[in-house]
Design a protein around this motif. Sequence first.
Motif, PDB file in Angstrom:
ATOM      1  N   UNK A  17      46.124  37.333  75.032  1.00 27.53           N
ATOM      2  CA  UNK A  17      47.037  36.706  74.047  1.00 27.53           C
ATOM      3  C   UNK A  17      47.961  35.919  74.561  1.00 27.53           C
ATOM      4  N   UNK A  18      48.754  36.426  75.859  1.00 29.09           N
ATOM      5  CA  UNK A  18      49.483  35.545  76.365  1.00 29.09           C
ATOM      6  C   UNK A  18      48.728  34.253  77.177  1.00 29.09           C
ATOM      7  N   UNK A  30      55.656  29.929  67.485  1.00 30.96           N
ATOM      8  CA  UNK A  30      54.506  29.062  66.693  1.00 30.96           C
ATOM      9  C   UNK A  30      53.467  30.049  66.605  1.00 30.96           C
ATOM     10  N   UNK A  31      52.943  31.007  67.246  1.00 28.06           N
ATOM     11  CA  UNK A  31      51.957  32.003  66.881  1.00 28.06           C
ATOM     12  C   UNK A  31      52.200  32.471  65.628  1.00 28.06           C
ATOM     13  N   UNK A  48      57.112  41.530  67.140  1.00 26.13           N
ATOM     14  CA  UNK A  48      55.743  42.253  67.372  1.00 26.13           C
ATOM     15  C   UNK A  48      54.823  41.540  68.345  1.00 26.13           C
ATOM     16  N   UNK A  49      54.928  40.357  68.262  1.00 28.87           N
ATOM     17  CA  UNK A  49      53.959  39.546  69.101  1.00 28.87           C
ATOM     18  C   UNK A  49      54.486  39.702  70.647  1.00 28.87           C
ATOM     19  N   UNK A  58      48.994  47.429  70.751  1.00 28.39           N
ATOM     20  CA  UNK A  58      47.756  46.690  70.638  1.00 28.39           C
ATOM     21  C   UNK A  58      47.563  46.848  69.029  1.00 28.39           C
ATOM     22  N   UNK A  59      47.456  45.203  68.894  1.00 29.08           N
ATOM     23  CA  UNK A  59      47.369  44.857  67.136  1.00 29.08           C
ATOM     24  C   UNK A  59      46.020  45.456  66.694  1.00 29.08           C
TER      25      UNK A  59
END
Length: 94
Positions: A17-18, A30-31, A48-49, A58-59
């Motif tokens: 993700x990063x 932005x995400x 949360x991000x 973990x999403x």
Amino acid sequence: MAANSECGEMTPLCELLTEQRISKGWSQCDLVTRLHTLSGNDSVTREEVSRWERGKRIPGPYWRQWLGDVLDTSSRELELAAAVARRRRRTLID
């Protein structure tokens, strides 16, 4: 893209993700804005991000689907990266 490590294991979701976000030149805010716009759900926060990217959480499947859409990444790649993250987490606990 989930690059293989030297051990042949895929990148965990937090790193994926990063990498994907930074490669697009986006901040975490932005995400989040893009996730809100695309999903119509404003429950995810920058905090949360940050937790996702630090590997603290973990999403779930719902947010992984939207992350795939926003980051233009396949659901399969995100699922595999989540599995790697879960496996690493279990190894640290044992």
